[in-house]
Write a protein that holds these residues in place. Structure first.
Motif, mmCIF file in Angstrom:
data_model
loop_
_atom_site.group_PDB
_atom_site.id
_atom_site.type_symbol
_atom_site.label_atom_id
_atom_site.label_comp_id
_atom_site.label_asym_id
_atom_site.label_seq_id
_atom_site.Cartn_x
_atom_site.Cartn_y
_atom_site.Cartn_z
ATOM 1 N N GLU A 74 0.942 -4.791 3.174
ATOM 2 C CA GLU A 74 1.750 -4.876 4.393
ATOM 3 C C GLU A 74 2.110 -6.330 4.701
ATOM 4 O O GLU A 74 1.244 -7.184 4.889
ATOM 5 C CB GLU A 74 0.990 -4.265 5.569
ATOM 6 C CG GLU A 74 1.819 -4.160 6.838
ATOM 7 C CD GLU A 74 1.070 -3.434 7.934
ATOM 8 O OE1 GLU A 74 1.628 -3.307 9.030
ATOM 9 O OE2 GLU A 74 -0.079 -3.009 7.688
ATOM 10 N N MET A 131 7.475 -1.716 -1.744
ATOM 11 C CA MET A 131 7.587 -1.104 -0.431
ATOM 12 C C MET A 131 9.014 -0.649 -0.229
ATOM 13 O O MET A 131 9.960 -1.322 -0.627
ATOM 14 C CB MET A 131 7.193 -2.093 0.663
ATOM 15 C CG MET A 131 5.699 -2.369 0.758
ATOM 16 S SD MET A 131 4.784 -1.031 1.516
ATOM 17 C CE MET A 131 5.305 -1.196 3.224
ATOM 18 N N THR A 172 8.138 4.634 2.255
ATOM 19 C CA THR A 172 6.718 4.441 1.977
ATOM 20 C C THR A 172 5.891 4.840 3.188
ATOM 21 O O THR A 172 6.207 4.471 4.325
ATOM 22 C CB THR A 172 6.443 2.973 1.622
ATOM 23 O OG1 THR A 172 7.228 2.605 0.485
ATOM 24 C CG2 THR A 172 4.967 2.773 1.287
ATOM 25 N N VAL A 199 -0.425 2.993 3.078
ATOM 26 C CA VAL A 199 -0.570 1.566 2.812
ATOM 27 C C VAL A 199 -1.802 1.019 3.516
ATOM 28 O O VAL A 199 -2.570 0.231 2.950
ATOM 29 C CB VAL A 199 0.695 0.808 3.254
ATOM 30 C CG1 VAL A 199 0.490 -0.698 3.159
ATOM 31 C CG2 VAL A 199 1.887 1.232 2.412
ATOM 32 N N LYS A 251 3.362 4.442 5.700
ATOM 33 C CA LYS A 251 2.652 3.279 6.233
ATOM 34 C C LYS A 251 1.161 3.550 6.377
ATOM 35 O O LYS A 251 0.339 2.651 6.180
ATOM 36 C CB LYS A 251 3.248 2.885 7.584
ATOM 37 C CG LYS A 251 4.727 2.520 7.544
ATOM 38 C CD LYS A 251 4.973 1.357 6.604
ATOM 39 C CE LYS A 251 6.415 0.877 6.682
ATOM 40 N NZ LYS A 251 7.382 1.901 6.196
ATOM 41 N N SER A 308 4.705 -7.558 -3.228
ATOM 42 C CA SER A 308 3.971 -6.539 -3.984
ATOM 43 C C SER A 308 3.370 -7.107 -5.265
ATOM 44 O O SER A 308 2.284 -6.691 -5.688
ATOM 45 C CB SER A 308 4.896 -5.357 -4.308
ATOM 46 O OG SER A 308 6.018 -5.805 -5.069
#
Length: 279
Positions: free
Chosen positions: A223, A142, A146, A151, A148, A227
């Motif tokens: 989120e 992230m 990035t 995501v 959102k 990762s």
């Protein structure tokens, strides 16, 4: 002459005694042979009856209420499975998206410096797969740049995949090696023997994990999560799909193709060969 006569009388007496012994022995052998013949006749009758029962059972097994009925029940059972999976496929269709697709599934544990994207994602070629119209993107990291929304869309797609896998596993009656805790776009997958170190949030309950053998949960979303743990969760999800593929005789397309493996799983179950294949 008397001596000779006495000698011959003695020989005749011995021969007479021997003849009586032989007669008795022959008589006993005849009785034994007669008993053996009667036993053989009884055994032959039993064998004939058993052979007839075997033929009757074979005909019954090959008839409508035997093996034929089993095959019919198997076909009905698999037809029912196929119908339920088709309903799932209608809810979550896995299709090839025509046109440009922004990203694709993760090459698991790939170094973000080699990904070629500042957002840490892997670009996709044209004609990528989507589930319910959403592309699956798993980010390797992230950053401030990035997207959102991307995501969130990725978490939604993974939630869809998790739901499909859970439903198909229940229809096929296959206990998943890595159980899923479905929660939509906030779903988790469990591993009883994780290959990566737990995060700091898992260390709090590490004692209960070791004492109660509770599994470690990994998030199927990025989120607010690490990762590496999110990527590992997707890896485990793909392993569940591979397990279902192996169960129905299919082959995995590789650890980097979650949607492709899911599409192959659906294709095999929805094919006519699936119903005709004996269990």
């Amino acid at each position: 002459m008397r001596e000779k006569l006495d000698s011959r009388k003695l020989v005749m007496g011995n021969m007479s005694m021997h003849s009586k012994v032989v007669k008795e022995k022959v008589k006993k052998q005849e009785e034994q042979l007669s008993n053996d013949i009667r036993s053989l006749l009884v055994a032959g009758t039993s064998l004939s009856a058993a052979s007839k029962r075997l033929q009757d059972e074979s005909r019954s097994l090959a008839g409508e209420r035997g093996y034929g009925q089993l095959r019919t029940l198997q076909r009905v059972f698999r037809t029912r499975q196929q119908y339920m999976v088709s309903q799932v496929h209608m809810l979550y269709p896995v299709r090839v998206a025509i046109g440009q697709a922004p990203e694709q599934e993760l090459e698991f544990f790939n170094n973000s410096s080699n990904s070629g994207d500042s957002a840490g994602s892997k670009p996709l070629d044209h004609g990528s797969l989507t589930i319910a119209g959403i592309h699956l993107t798993v980010f390797t990291k992230m950053s401030f740049f990035t997207d959102k929304k991307e995501v969130q869309r990725s978490a939604t797609a993974l939630g869809y995949v998790a739901h499909v896998v859970t439903l198909i596993a229940s229809y096929l009656q296959v206990p998943l090696r890595y159980p899923l805790r479905f929660g939509g776009s906030r779903s988790y997958i469990r591993d009883y023997a994780p290959s990566i170190e737990p995060s700091s949030s898992d260390l709090i309950s590490s004692s209960s994990v070791s004492t109660n053998s509770r599994p470690v949960e990994f998030p199927l979303f990025l989120e607010g999560q690490d990762s590496t743990r999110a990527a590992y969760a997707v890896f485990l999800l793909n392993k569940d799909i591979e397990q279902l593929l192996n169960y129905i005789g299919g082959r995995s397309l590789g650890p980097r193709h979650v949607l492709a493996n899911l599409k192959e799983l659906l294709r095999i179950i929805l094919s006519s060969e699936y119903i005709d294949t004996s269990l």
